[in-house]
Design a protein around this motif. Structure first.
Motif, PDB file in Angstrom:
ATOM      1  N   ASP A 129      21.113  23.169  18.842  1.00  0.00           N
ATOM      2  CA  ASP A 129      22.514  22.758  18.922  1.00  0.00           C
ATOM      3  C   ASP A 129      22.719  21.930  20.184  1.00  0.00           C
ATOM      4  OD1 ASP A 129      25.297  22.583  18.998  1.00  0.00           O
ATOM      5  OD2 ASP A 129      25.501  24.594  19.850  1.00  0.00           O
ATOM      6  N   ARG A 130      23.217  20.721  20.024  1.00  0.00           N
ATOM      7  CA  ARG A 130      23.350  19.816  21.162  1.00  0.00           C
ATOM      8  C   ARG A 130      24.342  20.325  22.204  1.00  0.00           C
ATOM      9  NH1 ARG A 130      22.469  15.517  17.177  1.00  0.00           N
ATOM     10  NH2 ARG A 130      20.654  14.287  17.811  1.00  0.00           N
ATOM     11  N   ARG A 131      25.411  20.970  21.761  1.00  0.00           N
ATOM     12  CA  ARG A 131      26.366  21.493  22.735  1.00  0.00           C
ATOM     13  C   ARG A 131      25.700  22.535  23.627  1.00  0.00           C
ATOM     14  NH1 ARG A 131      31.598  25.156  21.280  1.00  0.00           N
ATOM     15  NH2 ARG A 131      29.897  26.466  20.543  1.00  0.00           N
ATOM     16  N   ARG A 132      24.950  23.455  23.021  1.00  0.00           N
ATOM     17  CA  ARG A 132      24.267  24.486  23.797  1.00  0.00           C
ATOM     18  C   ARG A 132      23.238  23.865  24.735  1.00  0.00           C
ATOM     19  NH1 ARG A 132      21.758  29.326  20.456  1.00  0.00           N
ATOM     20  NH2 ARG A 132      24.007  29.597  20.091  1.00  0.00           N
ATOM     21  N   LEU A 133      22.522  22.838  24.247  1.00  0.00           N
ATOM     22  CA  LEU A 133      21.516  22.174  25.077  1.00  0.00           C
ATOM     23  C   LEU A 133      22.163  21.533  26.299  1.00  0.00           C
ATOM     24  CD1 LEU A 133      18.618  21.085  25.532  1.00  0.00           C
ATOM     25  CD2 LEU A 133      19.268  19.104  24.123  1.00  0.00           C
ATOM     26  N   VAL A 134      23.264  20.799  26.086  1.00  0.00           N
ATOM     27  CA  VAL A 134      23.926  20.099  27.184  1.00  0.00           C
ATOM     28  C   VAL A 134      24.477  21.088  28.205  1.00  0.00           C
ATOM     29  CG1 VAL A 134      25.967  18.729  27.770  1.00  0.00           C
ATOM     30  CG2 VAL A 134      24.455  17.982  25.922  1.00  0.00           C
ATOM     31  N   VAL A 135      25.174  22.122  27.741  1.00  0.00           N
ATOM     32  CA  VAL A 135      25.785  23.082  28.661  1.00  0.00           C
ATOM     33  C   VAL A 135      24.720  23.852  29.434  1.00  0.00           C
ATOM     34  CG1 VAL A 135      27.189  25.181  28.798  1.00  0.00           C
ATOM     35  CG2 VAL A 135      27.911  23.284  27.333  1.00  0.00           C
ATOM     36  N   THR A 136      23.649  24.253  28.755  1.00  0.00           N
ATOM     37  CA  THR A 136      22.567  24.980  29.439  1.00  0.00           C
ATOM     38  C   THR A 136      21.915  24.118  30.507  1.00  0.00           C
ATOM     39  OG1 THR A 136      22.129  26.300  27.455  1.00  0.00           O
ATOM     40  CG2 THR A 136      20.389  26.195  29.114  1.00  0.00           C
ATOM     41  N   GLN A 137      21.647  22.864  30.173  1.00  0.00           N
ATOM     42  CA  GLN A 137      21.051  21.963  31.164  1.00  0.00           C
ATOM     43  C   GLN A 137      21.971  21.782  32.369  1.00  0.00           C
ATOM     44  OE1 GLN A 137      19.562  18.813  28.006  1.00  0.00           O
ATOM     45  NE2 GLN A 137      18.747  18.287  30.005  1.00  0.00           N
ATOM     46  N   LEU A 138      23.261  21.646  32.123  1.00  0.00           N
ATOM     47  CA  LEU A 138      24.200  21.455  33.224  1.00  0.00           C
ATOM     48  C   LEU A 138      24.231  22.667  34.154  1.00  0.00           C
ATOM     49  CD1 LEU A 138      27.167  19.710  31.367  1.00  0.00           C
ATOM     50  CD2 LEU A 138      25.750  18.703  33.175  1.00  0.00           C
ATOM     51  N   LEU A 139      24.216  23.868  33.598  1.00  0.00           N
ATOM     52  CA  LEU A 139      24.241  25.069  34.430  1.00  0.00           C
ATOM     53  C   LEU A 139      22.955  25.209  35.238  1.00  0.00           C
ATOM     54  CD1 LEU A 139      25.913  27.604  31.967  1.00  0.00           C
ATOM     55  CD2 LEU A 139      26.954  26.471  33.951  1.00  0.00           C
ATOM     56  N   LEU A 140      21.826  24.920  34.604  1.00  0.00           N
ATOM     57  CA  LEU A 140      20.557  24.960  35.339  1.00  0.00           C
ATOM     58  C   LEU A 140      20.515  23.878  36.417  1.00  0.00           C
ATOM     59  CD1 LEU A 140      18.059  25.570  32.382  1.00  0.00           C
ATOM     60  CD2 LEU A 140      18.772  27.218  34.133  1.00  0.00           C
ATOM     61  N   LEU A 141      21.081  22.704  36.116  1.00  0.00           N
ATOM     62  CA  LEU A 141      21.145  21.629  37.095  1.00  0.00           C
ATOM     63  C   LEU A 141      21.979  22.042  38.296  1.00  0.00           C
ATOM     64  CD1 LEU A 141      20.677  18.695  37.994  1.00  0.00           C
ATOM     65  CD2 LEU A 141      22.643  18.028  36.581  1.00  0.00           C
ATOM     66  N   ALA A 142      23.105  22.714  38.061  1.00  0.00           N
ATOM     67  CA  ALA A 142      23.940  23.184  39.164  1.00  0.00           C
ATOM     68  C   ALA A 142      23.154  24.132  40.063  1.00  0.00           C
ATOM     69  CB  ALA A 142      25.182  23.883  38.616  1.00  0.00           C
ATOM     70  N   GLY A 143      22.340  25.005  39.453  1.00  0.00           N
ATOM     71  CA  GLY A 143      21.512  25.903  40.252  1.00  0.00           C
ATOM     72  C   GLY A 143      20.498  25.151  41.095  1.00  0.00           C
ATOM     73  N   ALA A 144      19.881  24.129  40.517  1.00  0.00           N
ATOM     74  CA  ALA A 144      18.902  23.332  41.269  1.00  0.00           C
ATOM     75  C   ALA A 144      19.561  22.584  42.420  1.00  0.00           C
ATOM     76  CB  ALA A 144      18.205  22.349  40.327  1.00  0.00           C
ATOM     77  N   LEU A 145      20.765  22.078  42.201  1.00  0.00           N
ATOM     78  CA  LEU A 145      21.499  21.386  43.268  1.00  0.00           C
ATOM     79  C   LEU A 145      21.828  22.345  44.413  1.00  0.00           C
ATOM     80  CD1 LEU A 145      23.895  19.295  41.013  1.00  0.00           C
ATOM     81  CD2 LEU A 145      22.174  18.347  42.561  1.00  0.00           C
ATOM     82  N   ALA A 146      22.183  23.584  44.063  1.00  0.00           N
ATOM     83  CA  ALA A 146      22.455  24.582  45.103  1.00  0.00           C
ATOM     84  C   ALA A 146      21.202  24.891  45.907  1.00  0.00           C
ATOM     85  CB  ALA A 146      23.012  25.855  44.460  1.00  0.00           C
ATOM     86  N   VAL A 147      20.056  24.915  45.258  1.00  0.00           N
ATOM     87  CA  VAL A 147      18.790  25.146  45.962  1.00  0.00           C
ATOM     88  C   VAL A 147      18.533  24.027  46.969  1.00  0.00           C
ATOM     89  CG1 VAL A 147      16.272  25.198  45.684  1.00  0.00           C
ATOM     90  CG2 VAL A 147      17.726  26.542  44.151  1.00  0.00           C
ATOM     91  N   VAL A 148      18.739  22.779  46.555  1.00  0.00           N
ATOM     92  CA  VAL A 148      18.547  21.647  47.469  1.00  0.00           C
ATOM     93  C   VAL A 148      19.522  21.741  48.642  1.00  0.00           C
ATOM     94  CG1 VAL A 148      18.667  19.139  47.711  1.00  0.00           C
ATOM     95  CG2 VAL A 148      17.668  20.146  45.656  1.00  0.00           C
ATOM     96  N   GLY A 149      20.778  22.065  48.356  1.00  0.00           N
ATOM     97  CA  GLY A 149      21.797  22.116  49.401  1.00  0.00           C
ATOM     98  C   GLY A 149      21.603  23.231  50.403  1.00  0.00           C
ATOM     99  N   THR A 150      20.804  24.246  50.047  1.00  0.00           N
ATOM    100  CA  THR A 150      20.568  25.370  50.964  1.00  0.00           C
ATOM    101  C   THR A 150      19.108  25.482  51.386  1.00  0.00           C
ATOM    102  OG1 THR A 150      20.279  26.862  49.073  1.00  0.00           O
ATOM    103  CG2 THR A 150      22.499  26.683  50.004  1.00  0.00           C
TER     104      THR A 150
END
Length: 418
Positions: free
Chosen positions: A94-115
């Motif tokens: 499901d494309r909606r699930r794929l997009v939302v899951t990727q976005l949440l994982l991306l937010a986590g990766a951005l937090a890792v870089v920022g800290t």
């Protein structure tokens, strides 16, 4: 224009047609299209945030000027890997699930870089950001699937405009935030924004299941590789993408070094503002698609590549005149965007039934070129200064022109045979 209609593997065209019939696109409203464009632009910006920050990041993590370009390179390599491995999942889940899951994982990766407290954690986070930022391409494919056939080109064009604007404004936003609250704020603010976008898309996007009769994941990946081996025009345009975006990255990965050093000593905001010079180039490149429709793809490519080579003359005068840099940046971005638009137009026409795989495979070369250009730029600057960087950029640009000039007659001949 003559096209070649055979498929890379028995049944691929039939499977694609089955998918097309199974998806009954409800259409896209204007505001939902705008949301797609904003989300795609905000997401792809994460790939380019580091470019004005390289000097500051290098100092904090004790990375030398010769090696700090690895930050850009790892981001682009992660992006290239995601294009090949992650984007095709849109045909399987499901494309909606794929997009939302990727976005949440991306937010986590951005937090890792920022800290990040060490260079190893920083680079691991940066690589993951690149890998997951391909959600941009997933959103482009999702918008195309939801759009009706009569509006698909317009919808994809609008979402792609959001992507281009996100790329161009990324350096400016990054520079301003870094000056106001430090470089880490760039990634932490983006993490919060990404979570917000994920929540909004989850609430408003419709469920869009994949077709029942679909290619298996491994076969989907193999078909992308086979397209490259079977289509000479695809190979040439992919190699052109590698070279033009290597030249693009040579400029934008290395320009922060002379601008931040004496006698210029510009702030992050001022360095990032030069990214706005590319807006004029992007707007001027828009007619490239219409020229392709008129059968002028070869002419457009050749003229743009000549401009790409010439752009390095004013860029070479950066230390003497910031106006010269601005003029050179406009010419360079105009040339790159014109070739990029033309490339995508002509390769999609080869096999519309495999358009997403062609675009995804093409974008892999874009990422390889961007990553190689980033690390080469900083390495050359450490040894030969800004003059050496400009010679490198001009050389890569000239090589792109030579590739086009040598292969154009050969590709035309093979296409006419088909």
């Amino acid at each position: 224009m003559a096209t070649c209609n055979h498929d890379p593997g028995m049944g691929l065209a039939g499977a694609d047609r089955t998918r097309s019939r199974a998806a009954s696109p409800p259409g896209l409203s204007g505001w939902l299209t705008l949301l797609f464009a904003v989300a795609a632009g905000a997401t792809v910006a994460n790939v380019y945030f580091a470019q004005p920050l390289l000097v500051t990041i290098g100092r904090e993590f004790a990375l030398s000027p010769a090696t700090v370009g690895i930050v850009v390179t790892i981001t682009q390599l992660g992006y290239g890997l995601g294009l090949f491995l992650v984007v095709p999942l849109g045909d399987l889940v499901d494309r909606r699930r794929l997009v939302v899951t990727q976005l949440l994982l991306l937010a986590g990766a951005l937090a890792v870089v920022g800290t990040a407290g060490t260079s190893l954690v920083l680079l691991a986070g940066i690589a993951t950001v690149g890998l997951l930022a391909v959600v941009t391409q997933s959103m482009v494919a999702y918008a195309a699937a939801l759009a009706g056939p009569a509006n698909r080109g317009r919808i994809v064009g609008l979402v792609t405009s959001g992507v281009v604007i996100g790329i161009l404004f990324a350096r400016t936003v990054s520079g301003i935030l870094a000056d106001l609250a430090g470089w880490r704020s760039v990634y932490l603010v983006s993490a919060a924004l990404t979570v917000t976008i994920a929540g909004l898309l989850y609430r408003v996007l419709p469920y869009h299941p994949p077709a029942r009769n679909r290619l298996r994941y491994g076969r989907l990946l193999r078909s992308t590789v086979s397209l490259f081996t079977e289509e000479p025009l695809f190979r040439v345009r992919a190699l052109l993408a590698l070279l033009i975006f290597a030249a693009f990255s040579v400029l934008w990965s290395g320009v922060a070094l002379p601008l931040s050093a004496p006698p210029l000593s510009l702030s992050h905001s001022a360095i990032g503002a030069f990214g706005l010079a590319g807006v004029a180039g992007a707007l001027a490149a828009a007619p490239a698609g219409r020229l392709n429709d008129r059968g002028l793809a070869g002419w457009t490519t050749g003229v743009a590549l000549v401009l790409l080579v010439l752009s390095w003359l004013p860029i070479g005068l950066t230390r003497q005149s910031l106006w010269a840099l601005a003029i050179g940046a406009v010419l360079l971005d105009l040339a790159v965007q014109a070739v990029h638009v033309t490339n995508q137009s002509v390769i999609y026409e080869l096999r519309p039934d495999a358009g997403s795989r062609l675009i995804g495979g093409y974008m892999v070369f874009y990422s390889i070129g961007s990553g190689a250009g980033g690390i080469a730029s900083t390495a050359v600057y450490a040894r030969a200064g800004w003059g050496g960087v400009c010679v490198l950029g001009a050389g890569i640009s000239a090589l792109a022109f030579l590739l086009w000039a040598v292969t154009l007659p050969r590709v035309r001949l093979k296409k006419s045979i088909h």
